[in-house]
Design an enzyme around this catalytic site. Sequence first.
Site, PDB file in Angstrom:
ATOM      1  N   LYS A  13      -4.589  -8.614  -6.102  1.00  0.00           N
ATOM      2  CA  LYS A  13      -5.839  -8.956  -5.412  1.00  0.00           C
ATOM      3  C   LYS A  13      -6.966  -8.014  -5.854  1.00  0.00           C
ATOM      4  O   LYS A  13      -6.736  -6.834  -6.057  1.00  0.00           O
ATOM      5  CB  LYS A  13      -5.568  -8.798  -3.910  1.00  0.00           C
ATOM      6  CG  LYS A  13      -6.702  -9.128  -3.019  1.00  0.00           C
ATOM      7  CD  LYS A  13      -6.307  -8.901  -1.567  1.00  0.00           C
ATOM      8  CE  LYS A  13      -6.604  -7.490  -1.132  1.00  0.00           C
ATOM      9  NZ  LYS A  13      -7.093  -7.375   0.247  1.00  0.00           N
ATOM     10  N   LYS A  19     -11.259  -3.319  -2.865  1.00  0.00           N
ATOM     11  CA  LYS A  19     -12.320  -2.316  -2.939  1.00  0.00           C
ATOM     12  C   LYS A  19     -11.793  -0.909  -3.145  1.00  0.00           C
ATOM     13  O   LYS A  19     -12.530  -0.046  -3.591  1.00  0.00           O
ATOM     14  CB  LYS A  19     -13.237  -2.397  -1.715  1.00  0.00           C
ATOM     15  CG  LYS A  19     -12.571  -2.155  -0.382  1.00  0.00           C
ATOM     16  CD  LYS A  19     -13.608  -2.134   0.726  1.00  0.00           C
ATOM     17  CE  LYS A  19     -13.339  -3.123   1.844  1.00  0.00           C
ATOM     18  NZ  LYS A  19     -12.049  -2.973   2.520  1.00  0.00           N
ATOM     19  N   LYS A  59       0.820  -1.221   0.000  1.00  0.00           N
ATOM     20  CA  LYS A  59       0.000   0.000   0.000  1.00  0.00           C
ATOM     21  C   LYS A  59       0.848   1.263   0.000  1.00  0.00           C
ATOM     22  O   LYS A  59       0.478   2.255  -0.608  1.00  0.00           O
ATOM     23  CB  LYS A  59      -0.943   0.013   1.204  1.00  0.00           C
ATOM     24  CG  LYS A  59      -1.992  -1.073   1.078  1.00  0.00           C
ATOM     25  CD  LYS A  59      -3.284  -0.747   1.727  1.00  0.00           C
ATOM     26  CE  LYS A  59      -4.312  -1.667   1.102  1.00  0.00           C
ATOM     27  NZ  LYS A  59      -5.476  -1.923   1.807  1.00  0.00           N
TER      28      LYS A  59
HETATM   29  N1  AQP Z   1      -9.795 -10.243  -3.194  1.00  0.00           N
HETATM   30  C1  AQP Z   1     -10.126 -10.854  -2.064  1.00  0.00           C
HETATM   31  N2  AQP Z   1     -10.325 -12.189  -2.043  1.00  0.00           N
HETATM   32  C2  AQP Z   1     -10.672 -12.833  -0.922  1.00  0.00           C
HETATM   33  N3  AQP Z   1     -10.859 -12.210   0.276  1.00  0.00           N
HETATM   34  C3  AQP Z   1     -10.685 -10.882   0.294  1.00  0.00           C
HETATM   35  N4  AQP Z   1     -10.784  -9.965   1.281  1.00  0.00           N
HETATM   36  C4  AQP Z   1     -10.502  -8.738   0.787  1.00  0.00           C
HETATM   37  N5  AQP Z   1     -10.225  -8.808  -0.531  1.00  0.00           N
HETATM   38  C5  AQP Z   1     -10.316 -10.128  -0.861  1.00  0.00           C
HETATM   39  C6  AQP Z   1     -11.149 -10.297   2.649  1.00  0.00           C
HETATM   40  O1  AQP Z   1     -12.207  -9.404   3.009  1.00  0.00           O
HETATM   41  C7  AQP Z   1     -11.994  -8.941   4.336  1.00  0.00           C
HETATM   42  C8  AQP Z   1     -11.890  -7.425   4.212  1.00  0.00           C
HETATM   43  O2  AQP Z   1     -10.963  -6.897   4.970  1.00  0.00           O
HETATM   44  P1  AQP Z   1     -10.593  -5.370   4.975  1.00  0.00           P
HETATM   45  O3  AQP Z   1     -11.598  -4.537   4.344  1.00  0.00           O
HETATM   46  O4  AQP Z   1     -10.348  -5.022   6.406  1.00  0.00           O
HETATM   47  O5  AQP Z   1      -9.221  -5.311   4.268  1.00  0.00           O
HETATM   48  P2  AQP Z   1      -8.598  -5.717   2.937  1.00  0.00           P
HETATM   49  O6  AQP Z   1      -8.167  -7.135   2.981  1.00  0.00           O
HETATM   50  O7  AQP Z   1      -7.497  -4.718   2.714  1.00  0.00           O
HETATM   51  O8  AQP Z   1      -9.742  -5.538   1.865  1.00  0.00           O
HETATM   52  P3  AQP Z   1      -9.673  -4.840   0.466  1.00  0.00           P
HETATM   53  O9  AQP Z   1     -10.973  -5.091  -0.222  1.00  0.00           O
HETATM   54  O10 AQP Z   1      -8.429  -5.174  -0.257  1.00  0.00           O
HETATM   55  O11 AQP Z   1      -9.676  -3.312   0.880  1.00  0.00           O
HETATM   56  P4  AQP Z   1      -8.697  -2.149   0.519  1.00  0.00           P
HETATM   57  O12 AQP Z   1      -8.631  -2.079  -0.968  1.00  0.00           O
HETATM   58  O13 AQP Z   1      -9.325  -0.921   1.111  1.00  0.00           O
HETATM   59  O14 AQP Z   1      -7.402  -2.452   1.182  1.00  0.00           O
HETATM   60  C9  AQP Z   1     -10.754  -9.650   4.869  1.00  0.00           C
HETATM   61  O15 AQP Z   1     -11.128 -10.826   5.551  1.00  0.00           O
HETATM   62  C10 AQP Z   1     -10.019 -10.002   3.602  1.00  0.00           C
HETATM   63  O16 AQP Z   1      -9.183 -11.119   3.770  1.00  0.00           O
END
Ligand code: AQP
Length: 329
Positions: A197, A200, A115
């Site tokens: 990955k 969002k 990040k």
């Molecule tokens: N692509 C993915 N495939 C499977 N699981 C996923 N998770 C996120 N992306 C995927 C799971 O969803 C939960 C969300 O956790 P989070 O929002 O606290 O953090 P994150 O993992 O950083 O999610 P994002 O969507 O990637 O958000 P951004 O882009 O804001 O950093 C967790 O259980 C994660 O494993």
Amino acid sequence: MTSKKTIFSGIKPSGDLTIGNYIGAISQWVTMQDEYNCIFSVVDYHAITVKQNPTDLRRRILDITKIYLASGINSKKSIIFQQSAVPAHTELAWVLNCCGAYMADLKKMTQFKDKAGDKQDSVSVGLFDYPVLMAADIILYDTQIVPVGDDQKQHVELARDIAKRFNNQYGPVFTIPEAMVKKEGARIMSLNDPSKKMAKSDENPAGAIALLDEPEIARKKIMKAVTDSGSEIIYDQKNKPALANLLTIHSSLSGESIKSLEKKFTGKGYGDFKKELAEVVAVFLIDFQKKFNKISDVDAKKILEKGRKQATKIAEEKMGKVRGVVGVR
Ligand code: AQP
């Protein structure tokens, strides 16, 4: 609480939730509600580790609550709450920053490196420190199991190390948690780039399907998704990572096994497969959004308030012990 094991998990409102969040996390939580004491949070203090628009953030906190409910999280069985409504989370994070977390641990976190990229010196301290707040979220509730996508495993490992160090210094205050990662769908990849990955907060919306995307837009995103060379529909993670990702999405949303999809598409090409996948995704979204639209903001707020009271009770009891052993108030 009963003798059932306790689960804690959460999602940060940093963007519009994707089918990756649903497949990797929420759908797993739904099936665990009878077997475990479940605590699910909208972890809003994690979202402000990067810049957020306050109006959008407020909207997303309610949207995530509704997404949890529309997915089948039941507030009669599980605690659903907003992290910032329970101040013990940030209080414990500070204590753990001082008693348990080391700089060297945080420097190893791959998500921080991804990040922050080459801007490590100019991102917020919060982005660097966010795994410690996550550790606090988890251990505050004597969590035994943390169901997460595979991208979050490293952070749960860190929570374990921090809890162990704290206990070594002050006595057995915290339960040591464990990550639980689903085998299939643990990491859904971007539709544009199968080495990244699906996230969002991805700047390019074509790579991710949001749970609240118009079904027609989602259909187009699938049709435009990158594919690999060759034309056979076979699951081969190494040589056909883009197709492997699309097969995983299909199987996770339709319930059909990957083996049976390979059989069904023998002799057919990527175009045929994508057309069917686009339909599977559109049907899933239409059904999901129907449930989502039935939940009002007022209902979502009531559920968060009920969850706040339940979570506060558990969290304050634990913080009382922490303050005591550390020697503050
Ligand atoms: N692509 C993915 N495939 C499977 N699981 C996923 N998770 C996120 N992306 C995927 C799971 O969803 C939960 C969300 O956790 P989070 O929002 O606290 O953090 P994150 O993992 O950083 O999610 P994002 O969507 O990637 O958000 P951004 O882009 O804001 O950093 C967790 O259980 C994660 O494993």
